[in-house]
Write a protein that holds these residues in place. Structure first.
Motif, short mmCIF file in Angstrom:
data_model
loop_
_atom_site.label_atom_id
_atom_site.label_comp_id
_atom_site.label_asym_id
_atom_site.label_seq_id
_atom_site.Cartn_x
_atom_site.Cartn_y
_atom_site.Cartn_z
N ARG A 42 1.85 -22.85 131.49
CA ARG A 42 1.93 -21.41 131.80
C ARG A 42 2.10 -21.18 133.29
O ARG A 42 2.92 -20.39 133.73
CB ARG A 42 0.62 -20.72 131.43
CG ARG A 42 0.44 -20.46 129.99
CD ARG A 42 -1.06 -20.38 129.78
NE ARG A 42 -1.34 -20.14 128.38
CZ ARG A 42 -1.48 -18.93 127.87
NH1 ARG A 42 -1.37 -17.88 128.62
NH2 ARG A 42 -1.74 -18.79 126.59
N ALA A 43 1.28 -21.88 134.06
CA ALA A 43 1.32 -21.65 135.51
C ALA A 43 2.68 -22.06 136.07
O ALA A 43 3.30 -21.32 136.83
CB ALA A 43 0.22 -22.45 136.20
N PHE A 44 3.15 -23.21 135.65
CA PHE A 44 4.42 -23.69 136.19
C PHE A 44 5.58 -22.78 135.75
O PHE A 44 6.45 -22.43 136.55
CB PHE A 44 4.65 -25.14 135.75
CG PHE A 44 5.86 -25.77 136.38
CD1 PHE A 44 6.00 -25.77 137.77
CD2 PHE A 44 6.85 -26.37 135.61
CE1 PHE A 44 7.12 -26.35 138.38
CE2 PHE A 44 7.97 -26.95 136.21
CZ PHE A 44 8.10 -26.94 137.59
N SER A 45 5.55 -22.37 134.48
CA SER A 45 6.62 -21.46 134.00
C SER A 45 6.58 -20.14 134.76
O SER A 45 7.62 -19.57 135.08
CB SER A 45 6.46 -21.15 132.51
OG SER A 45 6.38 -22.33 131.80
N ALA A 46 5.37 -19.64 135.01
CA ALA A 46 5.25 -18.37 135.73
C ALA A 46 5.83 -18.51 137.13
O ALA A 46 6.54 -17.62 137.61
CB ALA A 46 3.78 -17.95 135.81
N HIS A 47 5.55 -19.63 137.76
CA HIS A 47 6.11 -19.85 139.10
C HIS A 47 7.63 -19.92 139.05
O HIS A 47 8.32 -19.34 139.87
CB HIS A 47 5.58 -21.14 139.70
CG HIS A 47 4.20 -21.00 140.28
ND1 HIS A 47 3.93 -20.17 141.33
CD2 HIS A 47 3.03 -21.58 139.94
CE1 HIS A 47 2.64 -20.25 141.62
NE2 HIS A 47 2.08 -21.10 140.78
N LEU A 48 8.14 -20.65 138.06
CA LEU A 48 9.60 -20.79 137.97
C LEU A 48 10.24 -19.42 137.74
O LEU A 48 11.24 -19.08 138.36
CB LEU A 48 9.98 -21.74 136.82
CG LEU A 48 9.77 -23.23 137.07
CD1 LEU A 48 10.19 -24.04 135.85
CD2 LEU A 48 10.54 -23.70 138.30
N ALA A 49 9.63 -18.64 136.84
CA ALA A 49 10.19 -17.32 136.55
C ALA A 49 10.16 -16.45 137.80
O ALA A 49 11.11 -15.73 138.10
CB ALA A 49 9.40 -16.68 135.42
N ARG A 50 9.05 -16.53 138.51
CA ARG A 50 8.91 -15.75 139.73
C ARG A 50 10.00 -16.13 140.74
O ARG A 50 10.63 -15.29 141.37
CB ARG A 50 7.52 -16.02 140.32
CG ARG A 50 7.28 -15.42 141.69
CD ARG A 50 6.75 -14.02 141.55
NE ARG A 50 6.39 -13.45 142.83
CZ ARG A 50 7.12 -12.54 143.47
NH1 ARG A 50 8.25 -12.13 142.95
NH2 ARG A 50 6.72 -12.04 144.60
N LEU A 51 10.21 -17.43 140.86
CA LEU A 51 11.20 -17.90 141.83
C LEU A 51 12.62 -17.57 141.42
O LEU A 51 13.49 -17.35 142.25
CB LEU A 51 11.05 -19.41 142.04
CG LEU A 51 9.82 -19.80 142.86
CD1 LEU A 51 9.55 -21.29 142.79
CD2 LEU A 51 9.99 -19.37 144.32
N MET A 52 12.86 -17.52 140.11
CA MET A 52 14.19 -17.12 139.66
C MET A 52 14.46 -15.69 140.06
O MET A 52 15.58 -15.32 140.42
CB MET A 52 14.30 -17.25 138.13
CG MET A 52 14.63 -18.63 137.65
SD MET A 52 16.16 -19.25 138.36
CE MET A 52 17.33 -18.35 137.37
N GLU A 53 13.43 -14.85 139.97
CA GLU A 53 13.61 -13.45 140.34
C GLU A 53 13.66 -13.27 141.83
O GLU A 53 14.40 -12.45 142.35
CB GLU A 53 12.47 -12.60 139.77
CG GLU A 53 12.62 -12.41 138.28
CD GLU A 53 11.57 -11.47 137.74
OE1 GLU A 53 11.35 -10.42 138.37
OE2 GLU A 53 10.97 -11.80 136.72
N GLU A 54 12.84 -14.03 142.52
CA GLU A 54 12.82 -13.91 143.97
C GLU A 54 12.67 -15.28 144.59
O GLU A 54 11.57 -15.76 144.87
CB GLU A 54 11.66 -13.00 144.41
CG GLU A 54 11.93 -12.45 145.79
CD GLU A 54 10.67 -11.95 146.47
OE1 GLU A 54 9.65 -11.79 145.79
OE2 GLU A 54 10.73 -11.74 147.69
N PRO A 55 13.80 -15.94 144.82
CA PRO A 55 13.75 -17.33 145.29
C PRO A 55 12.93 -17.50 146.57
O PRO A 55 12.35 -18.56 146.78
CB PRO A 55 15.22 -17.67 145.55
CG PRO A 55 15.99 -16.74 144.67
CD PRO A 55 15.18 -15.48 144.59
#
Ligand SMILES: Nc1ncnc2c1ncn2[C@@H]1O[C@H](COP(=O)(O)OP(=O)(O)OP(=O)(O)O)[C@@H](O)[C@H]1O
Ligand SMILES: CC(C)(CO)[C@@H](O)C(=O)NCCC(=O)O
Ligand SMILES: [Mn+2]
Length: 959
Positions: free
Chosen positions: A634-647
């Protein structure tokens, strides 16, 4: 000999080439030390976690209480330090937790200390130890939750003596916490009552200033500009920082002219600020959270409620005084004649109207106070939403300030807000002044209070001492996770509950603790921030258009992923052999290119289930491991999603950061080395064939040998559990078969082939004499064949030629990379079959503990050049040479050759790095996309890039 997959059929070259279709990346977990420690009871714990001294522990208050506070009077090993900024709206906490003392039984360290005279192994010689700065906030109205948090983490126990925060004083009688903001006064008694600590009050403005100065000095990617949706980090030259204007938009607004450290003046302020927007908004829209209100404004149209100039002038501009028809003449003015009730207006429109009105009024108030000459202009023509920014600008102008930094939680990393501010500052200053934002916007005051502890040594921190890592907030482990989700809390819970059940014969505490954590999980999720939106359409004089929104909802988890935990590692240094540290950029591929980011995002996401399986299995597949595996995912996916939206959410993003994020994330959830057994098996298998390889090498002439050695390094670099294509290979043959096949495939010229140049230096050519290097640093990559059959034989050759060799390996595990802790045993094993290695390892202090057959030792030959192992300070497959261990920096001082091996260290990072000394970059490219991009080649192509140190740096030959 243990071989990896003996029951699989061998593979051929054909199989390898077919693998180019695969573009996924495999992953790994990392290991922490773990151990037992006597403390009345023997408690198993992860060495990387806070170590609690439970002796003389006692429950404070009633045993029957739901969440009893436990006093740990002898706790001293992992003191946390806390500072607070208690504002009108929010309480900001900055707290420090120490890194674990990693000076375990590492025989390397002793010799390194002797040889290089560094004390990296003994972190206690620093004024502060390595540790982490955490950032947490609570609503001021819910101060009890904040107190619970402090108490549960025992943060107040660190502030034993605020004047000397690393004081050894064991008693808690004068416990003091530094705090600033109005709440430091208002809640002082409550802190005394609930936590037994006194509040040492620090001046609010002074704290804002010292917090801002600290951030601007010590964090690489702290300040940024935000224009039309584009975030750009600005590296501030600290010699050219002052003067600047600091505008802190909290509940109220303060504008401070900053002239230096401790030199400042509050030049203006207004009572209409973030608190006004939130307060009125709450009343008018019934919103439950600030973010909800902000989210509403994104979809709002203020024209339904605001009276515009055009409404009054029949659709026309009032051009004589410079007002366009779209300018707001009277906020909420339409409500006069509409004959509607509050319920008849869309909350979205109310929120936007309010947002604009507040900004306008902020501006108007300050105009009256601070700027007599400009008020008419401002009142008449300035687009209302920009007014407070205009005032900031006027103030900047008054004092000749070119830079305006904006802080306070009102900004909230909100793209629309920041774009509005930036546009306005640029518009009025005609490009002369610049608005800048700070990633830790809301924490300036708390950081300043934290800085006010004396003798913490933070003043001397440099950019390279701070590594920002990623917050694994409790909210990410919410949902179906049960039990304390965060690592250190988890550990504390375990130690506490075991203590309590042992001592008190009850098991109430674990449950109590868990329920507290669950509560925190819920609450933590409530304090959220919006994901930045698309930039607003700005029309200059006509005012701002309705902000455009990316989607209907704001992600509720974004604020927890805005700032990372700052890891303070005072022992980190800039690698001294970098040609120009200022221009050095570790990442080869820029993930600002969205296609590139998407590619790696897919690679990492697709591999996640596999990785979780492996990580969980590596921890015995227990229920606890599954829970942590789930939380990690969950944590890693959340980070990835966050970075996709705002690198750029966590600063400038490169592939190295993404790969490190994954490793850090695994560490955060306490996964020990998932590849440990694989690494062991591969080491054993490779060591078993090493004598044969060495014999074969020794039978060659030196030219053939050098070629074979470099081929060997490249071929063995195929063992990379980070490459999906390679992992698929492993299922098709034993490692020896794969290695042979890989060796056979080695046909020169390689895609990048500077071997002849290197050979010329090492062996000479014609008239040119061999010119061995004095000292070489070998940055090694993977365990197993890679290091044993590739890099060790190369090291041996260098040693044989009189070159001192330092093997540089990771401090923490990452993928199947060999670590500095693991290397001495591998070298010792190899040395059993090789005199050169043995003598060199003895000279380098690596073999002190190993039983050596005395008869074998040729005393006359004992003056061999040394072979050493140093840790690089990293726990990632890539290396940022701006932040390496001090022992590596010390070892590098007189080195004249750097060999970087493997994709992570020599391609993903450092491919373009320039060194003061000779550099050899060796790697097999195990990713088709990277091969195409970097060397215009194909998967499994090889790179042998040699760059002599000479000023006439020759460009490598791309074949
Ligand atoms: N989750 C949130 N809850 C409440 N307010 C928030 C939140 N996020 C952002 N804000 C905005 O940030 C403001 C608070 O900012 P900040 O924490 O910098 O000020 P403060 O220190 O509480 O106030 P002051 O310095 O005036 O005493 C709020 O008034 C609101 O406008
Ligand atoms: C009172 C403070 C300093 C408290 O943080 C802040 O809310 C503020 O600057 N208010 C504005 C008060 C004024 O200058 O009118
Ligand atoms: Mn404040």
């Amino acid at each position: 000999m243990a071989s990896l997959t003996e029951d699989h059929p061998p593979i051929g070259i054909h199989d390898i080439n077919d693998e180019s279709k695969h573009k996924k990346l495999n992953t790994d977990v990392v290991e922490r030390e773990s151990g037992e420690r006597e403390m009345g009871h023997s408690i198993h714990r992860s060495g990387s976690r806070p170590q609690l001294d439970l002796s003389k522990a006692a429950i404070q208050g009633n045993f029957e209480e739901k969440d009893p506070t436990i006093l740990l009077p002898n706790q001293s090993d992992d003191i946390s330090h806390l500072a607070l900024d208690i504002g009108g709206s929010l309480i900001k906490l900055v707290y420090f937790s120490r890194h674990e003392d990693r000076s375990v039984n590492d025989r390397r360290k002793k010799s390194i200390k002797e040889i290089f005279g560094v004390s990296n192994g003994n972190r206690r010689s620093y004024p502060i130890l390595g540790g982490r700065l955490h950032f947490v906030k609570f609503e001021t109205a819910k101060i009890n939750e904040c107190l619970d948090f402090i108490s549960s983490k025992q943060l107040h126990r660190g502030g034993l003596d605020a004047r000397h925060w690393n004081s050894d004083a064991p008693d808690n009688e004068n416990a003091v916490i530094k705090a600033t903001g109005g709440g430091a006064f208002k809640f002082a008694d409550l802190f005394k009552e609930r936590l037994g600590v006194s509040i040492d009050k620090e001046d609010e403005m002074g704290c804002l200033v010292s917090g801002a100065n600290f951030l601007l000095k010590a964090i690489r990617h702290e300040a940024f500009t935000h224009m039309e949706g584009q975030k750009e980090f600005v590296q501030i030259d600290t010699n050219d920082l002052f003067p600047y204007l600091l505008v802190n938009i909290g509940s109220g607004v303060s504008m401070i002219k900053v002239d230096g450290d401790g030199k400042f003046q509050r030049v203006s302020g207004t009572n209409v600020g973030g608190g006004t927007y939130w307060g009125l908004g709450k009343l008018l829209t019934k919103c439950k959270s600030f973010d909800e209100l902000l989210e509403l404004s994104q979809r709002g149209d203020n024209r339904t409620i605001d009276m515009l100039v055009g409404d009054i002038y029949g659709g026309m501009d009032y051009s004589k005084i410079g007002l366009s028809a779209s300018t707001i003449a009277s906020s909420f003015g339409k409500a006069i004649s509409d004959n509607k009730n509050l319920e008849d207006y869309r909350p979205e429109d109310i929120s936007l109207s309010l947002l604009r009105m507040i900004s306008y009024n902020i501006g108007q108030d300050i105009i009256l106070e601070t700027s007599k000459c400009c008020c008419t202009v401002a009142l008449c023509t300035v687009p209302e939403a920009q007014c407070m920014i205009y005032i900031a600008y006027l103030n900047a102008l008054r004092f000749g300030l070119k830079r305006i930094f904006f802080g306070g939680f009102f900004i909230r990393g909100h793209a629309y807000t920041m774009d509005t501010i930036s546009f306005a500052v640029q518009f009025w200053s005609k490009g002369d002044a610049q608005a800048m934002f700070l990633r830790h916007e809301g924490y300036l005051g708390a950081l300043g209070a934290f800085m006010s502890y004396e003798k913490h040594g933070l003043d001397d921190l440099m950019v390279h001492h701070l590594v920002e890592r990623f917050p694994m907030g409790a909210p990410y482990t919410g949902g179906k996770i049960h039990g304390p989700p965060l690592g250190d809390l988890n550990e504390k819970a375990r130690t506490r509950s075991s203590w309590i059940s042992d001592m008190a014969g009850s098991n109430l505490s674990r449950d109590a603790w868990i329920s507290w954590m669950e509560k925190f999980v819920r609450k933590g999720t409530e304090i959220t921030a919006p994901v930045p939106m698309a930039p607003p359409g700005t029309t200059g004089l006509g005012g701002f258009e309705v902000p455009s929104s990316k989607g209907d909802t704001l992600r509720s988890d974004a604020s927890n992923l805005n700032v990372g935990v700052l890891h303070l590692v005072p022992t980190l240094e800039v690698f001294p052999l970098l040609a120009d540290p200022k221009t050095y950029e570790p990442n080869t591929i820029d993930l600002a290119d969205h296609g590139e980011l998407e590619y790696w995002f897919t690679v990492l996401s697709e591999h996640l289930p596999d990785l979780v399986d492996k990580a969980v299995a590596s921890e015995g597949g227990t229920e606890d491991a599954k829970r942590r595996g789930d939380a990690f995912a969950r944590a890693f996916s959340a980070h990835l999603a966050r970075l996709m939206e705002e690198p750029a959410a966590y600063g400038k993003l490169g592939l190295a950061n993404l790969l490190e994020l994954r490793e850090e994330c695994l560490r955060e959830f306490q996964f020990v080395d998932a590849y440990r057994s694989i690494k062991q098996r591969e080491n054993e298998a490779s060591l078993a064939v090493l004598p044969d390889l060495l014999m074969e090498l020794d039978s060659m002439n030196e030219e053939a040998r050098l070629l074979t050695l470099i081929e060997g390094v490249l071929a063995a670099n195929i063992f990379d559990w980070g490459s999906r294509a390679c992992v698929d290979l492993y299922h098709k043959g034993t490692i020896i078969e794969i290695y042979r096949m890989s060796r056979n495939k080695m046909q020169r010229p390689w895609r990048v082939d500077d071997l002849d140049l290197f050979k010329e230096r090492v062996l000479g050519l014609g008239e040119k004499k061999p010119h061995p290097h004095k000292k070489a640093l070998l940055f090694v990559d993977n365990a197993g064949a890679d290091v044993v059959l590739g890099m060790l034989p190369l090291a041996r050759e260098l040693l044989r030629r009189g070159t001192e060799v330092v093997l540089v390996a990771n401090s923490l595990p990452a993928l199947n990379d060999v670590t500095a802790m693991e290397l001495p045993d591998i070298v010792a094993e190899a040395a059993k079959h090789c005199d050169i290695l043995r003598r060199a390892a003895e000279a380098g202090g690596l073999l002190v503990d190993v039983m050596i057959n005395a008869a074998d030792v040729n005393k006359e030959n004992s003056s061999s050049v040394p072979l050493m192992v140093v840790e690089n300070g990293c726990g990632s497959p890539c290396i940022d040479l701006r932040q390496v261990s001090s022992e590596l920096a010390a070892a590098a001082k007189d080195a004249d050759l750097v060999i970087l091996e493997g994709m992570g260290r020599s391609l993903h990072t450092n491919y373009n790095a320039q060194f003061k000394c000779d550099a050899l970059k060796l790697a097999m490219v195990k990713n088709q996309r990277l091969a195409e991009k970097l060397i215009k080649g194909n998967i499994y192509d090889c790179v042998c890039r040699y760059e002599p140190a000479s000023s006439d740096l020759q460009s490598s030959s791309l074949c």
